[in-house]
Design a protein around this motif. Structure first.
Motif, short mmCIF file in Angstrom:
data_model
loop_
_atom_site.label_atom_id
_atom_site.label_comp_id
_atom_site.label_asym_id
_atom_site.label_seq_id
_atom_site.Cartn_x
_atom_site.Cartn_y
_atom_site.Cartn_z
N SER A 1 0.83 -1.20 0.00
CA SER A 1 0.00 0.00 0.00
C SER A 1 0.87 1.26 0.00
O SER A 1 0.54 2.25 -0.66
CB SER A 1 -0.94 0.00 1.21
OG SER A 1 -1.79 1.12 1.19
N ARG A 2 1.98 1.21 0.71
CA ARG A 2 2.89 2.36 0.70
C ARG A 2 3.48 2.58 -0.69
O ARG A 2 3.60 3.72 -1.15
CB ARG A 2 4.00 2.14 1.73
CG ARG A 2 3.53 2.29 3.18
CD ARG A 2 4.60 1.82 4.17
NE ARG A 2 5.87 2.54 4.01
CZ ARG A 2 6.98 2.21 4.67
NH1 ARG A 2 6.96 1.17 5.52
NH2 ARG A 2 8.08 2.91 4.50
N LEU A 3 3.83 1.48 -1.36
CA LEU A 3 4.36 1.61 -2.72
C LEU A 3 3.28 2.11 -3.67
O LEU A 3 3.53 2.98 -4.51
CB LEU A 3 4.91 0.26 -3.20
CG LEU A 3 5.50 0.26 -4.62
CD1 LEU A 3 6.69 1.22 -4.72
CD2 LEU A 3 5.92 -1.16 -5.02
N GLY A 4 2.07 1.57 -3.54
CA GLY A 4 0.97 2.01 -4.39
C GLY A 4 0.64 3.47 -4.18
O GLY A 4 0.38 4.21 -5.15
N TRP B 1 -2.67 -1.16 -5.00
CA TRP B 1 -2.53 -0.10 -5.99
C TRP B 1 -3.89 0.51 -6.33
O TRP B 1 -4.00 1.72 -6.46
CB TRP B 1 -1.86 -0.65 -7.25
CG TRP B 1 -0.38 -0.84 -7.10
CD1 TRP B 1 0.61 0.04 -7.44
CD2 TRP B 1 0.29 -1.99 -6.56
NE1 TRP B 1 1.85 -0.48 -7.13
CE2 TRP B 1 1.68 -1.73 -6.60
CE3 TRP B 1 -0.14 -3.22 -6.04
CZ2 TRP B 1 2.63 -2.65 -6.14
CZ3 TRP B 1 0.80 -4.12 -5.59
CH2 TRP B 1 2.17 -3.84 -5.64
N THR B 2 -4.91 -0.33 -6.44
CA THR B 2 -6.24 0.21 -6.75
C THR B 2 -6.82 0.98 -5.57
O THR B 2 -7.62 1.89 -5.76
CB THR B 2 -7.21 -0.91 -7.16
OG1 THR B 2 -7.36 -1.84 -6.08
CG2 THR B 2 -6.67 -1.65 -8.39
N TRP B 3 -6.41 0.65 -4.36
CA TRP B 3 -6.86 1.40 -3.18
C TRP B 3 -6.43 2.87 -3.27
O TRP B 3 -7.06 3.73 -2.67
CB TRP B 3 -6.29 0.78 -1.91
CG TRP B 3 -6.90 -0.54 -1.54
CD1 TRP B 3 -8.09 -1.04 -1.95
CD2 TRP B 3 -6.31 -1.53 -0.68
NE1 TRP B 3 -8.30 -2.28 -1.41
CE2 TRP B 3 -7.23 -2.61 -0.63
CE3 TRP B 3 -5.12 -1.62 0.03
CZ2 TRP B 3 -6.98 -3.76 0.13
CZ3 TRP B 3 -4.88 -2.75 0.78
CH2 TRP B 3 -5.80 -3.82 0.83
N HIS B 4 -5.38 3.12 -4.02
CA HIS B 4 -4.89 4.50 -4.14
C HIS B 4 -5.23 5.11 -5.50
O HIS B 4 -4.62 6.10 -5.90
CB HIS B 4 -3.39 4.53 -3.88
CG HIS B 4 -3.04 4.16 -2.46
ND1 HIS B 4 -3.23 5.04 -1.40
CD2 HIS B 4 -2.56 3.01 -1.92
CE1 HIS B 4 -2.86 4.45 -0.27
NE2 HIS B 4 -2.45 3.21 -0.56
N GLY B 5 -6.20 4.51 -6.17
CA GLY B 5 -6.77 5.16 -7.35
C GLY B 5 -6.19 4.80 -8.69
O GLY B 5 -6.53 5.44 -9.69
N LEU B 6 -5.31 3.81 -8.75
CA LEU B 6 -4.76 3.41 -10.04
C LEU B 6 -5.68 2.38 -10.70
O LEU B 6 -6.30 1.55 -10.02
CB LEU B 6 -3.36 2.82 -9.87
CG LEU B 6 -2.27 3.82 -9.45
CD1 LEU B 6 -0.98 3.08 -9.16
CD2 LEU B 6 -2.05 4.88 -10.53
#
Length: 332
Positions: free
Chosen positions: A84-87, A111-116
């Motif tokens: 999650s930190r990388l995403g 990654w999708t949690w951060h909008g990608l």
């Protein structure tokens, strides 16, 4: 974990990409420095600071490691925290075009949690050491045919022979790999012949018939970077003979396995499937944006038009979208 031994993590490969594509490689290590849990990645940045995948790079390398005796729940929380930190970092910095993650990454949610945006593609993985009994009867027959005809295989490290095979393959398929002989030679000299391995099958006359370029690092999955065959040798079985030779050589060189790189085109997938490898998914990432979303809307309207017989007015409206010329990478 074999992912951390990927040739895509090699210092020489990072430096080669920096010089060849003018992108700045950045090693990212999250978690316990020198220990576990740890998440390692390489991010390449363009002039604007956004993250890009260099051309002719199969994946963006990411590797997660934890202690072998870590419990399932603990492993899950370690993974989701670090990924999650990388995403979050990648989403904040921005992603240009499409980023392919290595097949070892089986959870794309951080990654999708951060909008990608995320999608799926496929590749074939061939475990090593390889037992030829796993191959189809057609593959085994072609190998015998080439051997009987007097074809031979070796790791020649000759970029000239590779280029001869690649040129004809590009002309025949209409696909431009965009690596003329001088650039192949530069890549091999810079990365080194142990990691940038050229293999060639030779006809009885001595002319090159088929070639592979394989990216390799001991302990990691070797990558079939280039596969090419000269047109008149397509029926000979030379390509299959060479592939079998390479699988044996990579086993001796300490590769964890052989990634055949891609399973998109139907005819190519059928040929690769003849070896009996595992079909596995891998994820790709894209950034949300007006043009990107517009492309998805356009594709959706086109699909609805074909499925439900949408009106001519709706079809004209879809074609009139200013962003309709940009189509996202389709899962392959």
């Amino acid at each position: 974990m074999t992912a951390s031994h990927s040739p895509l993590f090699l210092d020489v490969w990072l430096e080669y990409n920096r010089r060849r594509w003018k992108l700045r490689p950045e090693r990212v290590s999250l978690g316990q420095a020198g220990g576990t849990p740890r998440l390692d990645a390489v991010l390449y940045r363009g002039r604007g600071g956004r993250i890009e995948q260099p051309p002719r790079n199969v994946y963006l390398p990411v590797a997660f490691e934890t202690a072998p005796d870590t419990g399932a729940h603990r492993r899950y929380t370690q993974w989701t925290e670090l990924a999650s930190r990388l995403g979050e970092q990648m989403a904040a910095d921005g992603v240009r075009n499409t980023i392919n993650l290595v097949p070892e990454i089986g959870d794309i949610r951080p990654w999708t949690w951060h909008g990608l945006l995320a999608g799926v593609k496929y590749t074939f993985l061939q475990d090593l050491p390889y037992d030829l009994a796993q191959a189809s009867q057609s593959v085994r027959s072609r190998i015998k045919k080439a051997q009987k005809a007097g074809y031979t295989c070796r790791r020649s490290d000759s970029v000239a022979d590779v280029s001869a095979c690649l040129t004809e393959t590009q002309e025949r398929s209409g696909f431009d790999f965009d690596f003329p002989m001088d650039q192949l030679d530069e890549a091999q000299r810079f990365v080194g012949t142990e990691h940038f391995r050229c293999y060639t099958a030779y006809a009885p006359s001595g002319e090159p018939a088929a070639s592979y370029v394989v990216l390799h690092n001991p302990g990691g999955w070797a990558l079939a970077w280039i596969i090419s065959t000269r047109t008149k040798h397509l029926p000979s079985g030379a390509t299959q003979q060479l592939h079998h030779y390479i699988a044996q050589d990579l086993t001796d060189a300490g590769a964890a396995g052989f990634d055949l790189v891609g399973a998109g085109a139907e005819s190519i997938s059928a040929a690769k499937a003849g070896w009996g490898p595992r079909l596995v998914p891998y994820y790709f990432l894209q950034q949300y944006g007006a043009r990107r979303m517009g492309a998805y809307v356009y594709r959706g309207v086109q699909e609805m038009s074909g499925r439900f017989g949408a009106t001519a007015a709706l079809r004209r409206a879809a074609r009139a979208l200013p962003w309709q010329r940009e189509t996202p990478t389709r899962p392959t």
